[in-house]
Write a protein that holds these residues in place. Structure first.
Motif, mmCIF file in Angstrom:
data_model
loop_
_atom_site.group_PDB
_atom_site.id
_atom_site.type_symbol
_atom_site.label_atom_id
_atom_site.label_comp_id
_atom_site.label_asym_id
_atom_site.label_seq_id
_atom_site.Cartn_x
_atom_site.Cartn_y
_atom_site.Cartn_z
ATOM 1 N N ASP A 95 0.855 -1.192 0.000
ATOM 2 C CA ASP A 95 0.000 0.000 0.000
ATOM 3 C C ASP A 95 0.893 1.246 0.000
ATOM 4 O O ASP A 95 1.597 1.513 0.984
ATOM 5 N N PRO A 96 0.886 2.022 -1.106
ATOM 6 C CA PRO A 96 1.769 3.199 -1.167
ATOM 7 C C PRO A 96 1.488 4.216 -0.065
ATOM 8 O O PRO A 96 2.409 4.874 0.417
ATOM 9 N N MET A 127 3.306 6.820 4.887
ATOM 10 C CA MET A 127 2.978 7.186 6.264
ATOM 11 C C MET A 127 3.999 6.606 7.247
ATOM 12 O O MET A 127 4.513 7.321 8.108
ATOM 13 N N PHE A 128 4.310 5.323 7.110
ATOM 14 C CA PHE A 128 5.289 4.730 8.019
ATOM 15 C C PHE A 128 6.656 5.369 7.827
ATOM 16 O O PHE A 128 7.346 5.680 8.800
ATOM 17 N N SER A 152 18.181 5.945 7.496
ATOM 18 C CA SER A 152 18.022 5.843 6.057
ATOM 19 C C SER A 152 16.957 4.784 5.815
ATOM 20 O O SER A 152 17.130 3.633 6.220
ATOM 21 N N LEU A 153 15.866 5.183 5.188
ATOM 22 C CA LEU A 153 14.773 4.252 4.951
ATOM 23 C C LEU A 153 14.836 3.671 3.550
ATOM 24 O O LEU A 153 15.121 4.375 2.590
ATOM 25 N N ILE A 154 14.550 2.393 3.475
ATOM 26 C CA ILE A 154 14.435 1.700 2.202
ATOM 27 C C ILE A 154 12.998 1.233 2.108
ATOM 28 O O ILE A 154 12.499 0.567 3.020
ATOM 29 N N ALA A 155 12.317 1.595 1.038
ATOM 30 C CA ALA A 155 10.931 1.174 0.841
ATOM 31 C C ALA A 155 10.894 0.096 -0.228
ATOM 32 O O ALA A 155 11.594 0.172 -1.232
ATOM 33 N N ALA A 156 10.066 -0.907 0.011
ATOM 34 C CA ALA A 156 9.848 -1.964 -0.975
ATOM 35 C C ALA A 156 8.345 -2.100 -1.176
ATOM 36 O O ALA A 156 7.588 -2.195 -0.212
ATOM 37 N N ALA A 157 7.918 -2.094 -2.429
ATOM 38 C CA ALA A 157 6.500 -2.079 -2.763
ATOM 39 C C ALA A 157 5.826 -3.446 -2.647
ATOM 40 O O ALA A 157 4.605 -3.535 -2.701
ATOM 41 N N ALA A 183 16.724 -3.113 10.505
ATOM 42 C CA ALA A 183 15.435 -3.700 10.899
ATOM 43 C C ALA A 183 14.548 -3.739 9.660
ATOM 44 O O ALA A 183 14.739 -2.957 8.725
ATOM 45 N N ILE A 184 13.600 -4.666 9.676
ATOM 46 C CA ILE A 184 12.671 -4.792 8.557
ATOM 47 C C ILE A 184 11.259 -4.808 9.110
ATOM 48 O O ILE A 184 10.929 -5.614 9.982
ATOM 49 N N LEU A 185 10.460 -3.884 8.615
ATOM 50 C CA LEU A 185 9.042 -3.791 8.958
ATOM 51 C C LEU A 185 8.291 -4.381 7.778
ATOM 52 O O LEU A 185 8.384 -3.872 6.661
ATOM 53 N N LEU A 186 7.563 -5.462 8.002
ATOM 54 C CA LEU A 186 7.030 -6.277 6.925
ATOM 55 C C LEU A 186 5.517 -6.444 7.046
ATOM 56 O O LEU A 186 5.022 -6.935 8.059
ATOM 57 N N ASP A 187 4.804 -6.013 6.013
ATOM 58 C CA ASP A 187 3.355 -6.190 5.966
ATOM 59 C C ASP A 187 3.056 -7.670 5.790
ATOM 60 O O ASP A 187 3.701 -8.355 4.997
ATOM 61 N N MET A 188 2.086 -8.171 6.515
ATOM 62 C CA MET A 188 1.727 -9.585 6.439
ATOM 63 C C MET A 188 0.954 -9.908 5.174
ATOM 64 O O MET A 188 1.229 -10.902 4.504
ATOM 65 N N ASN A 189 -0.013 -9.079 4.831
ATOM 66 C CA ASN A 189 -0.931 -9.380 3.727
ATOM 67 C C ASN A 189 -0.557 -8.589 2.486
ATOM 68 O O ASN A 189 -0.887 -7.421 2.372
#
Length: 144
Positions: free
Chosen positions: A6-7, A12-13, A28-33, A55-61
């Motif tokens: 979700d872009p 937002m995060f 330094s943030l790395i975004a992955a779509a 660290a990696i913040l990972l969406d479940m769905n």
């Protein structure tokens, strides 16, 4: 690294993590779509010797590779053993959390529903991650 299909959530995060960072320029943030993008970025970092995420913040769905799929692939890389992987899910059921923790997640949170809640979550994660930050050895192999 923030992985979310979700872009709006990515923005937002990312925005709230940057605001929560105690030292400007420290984050330094790395975004992955999506999951495939996240794994490709990790592989590129390994191939080029670029730093890996702290660290990696990972969406479940997510469509395609789910958060659990990505988590399993990341946990096969020994150089990411010390990297906290935090799962965010819209589901609040215990079974989702149990599956993620059993697969190697360090923590599972229900996606916050307000900017204030996300800001508090970001601040807590940053405090934890920055406090234990240490250089990791380079790796390029998956576990056998």
């Amino acid at each position: 690294m923030i992985v979310d299909d979700d872009p709006d959530d990515l923005w937002m995060f990312g925005h709230l993590f940057m605001r929560a960072c105690p030292e400007p320029g420290e984050l330094s943030l790395i975004a992955a779509a999506d999951g495939a993008d996240a794994l490709a970025q990790i592989e590129r970092a390994l191939a080029t010797g670029a730093p890996l995420p702290d660290a990696i913040l990972l969406d479940m769905n997510m469509p395609g590779l789910t958060g659990l799929d990505v988590l399993a692939a990341l946990r096969q890389k020994s150089c990411l053993d010390a990297t906290p992987i935090i799962i965010l899910s819209t589901a609040e059921d215990a079974a989702t959390s149990e599956r993620a923790l059993a697969a190697g997640a360090d923590a599972v949170f229900t996606k916050p529903d307000s900017m204030d809640c996300i800001a508090r979550l970001a601040a807590g994660i940053l405090r934890t991650v920055l406090a234990r930050r240490n250089p990791r050895p380079h790796c390029n192999k998956a576990r056998a």
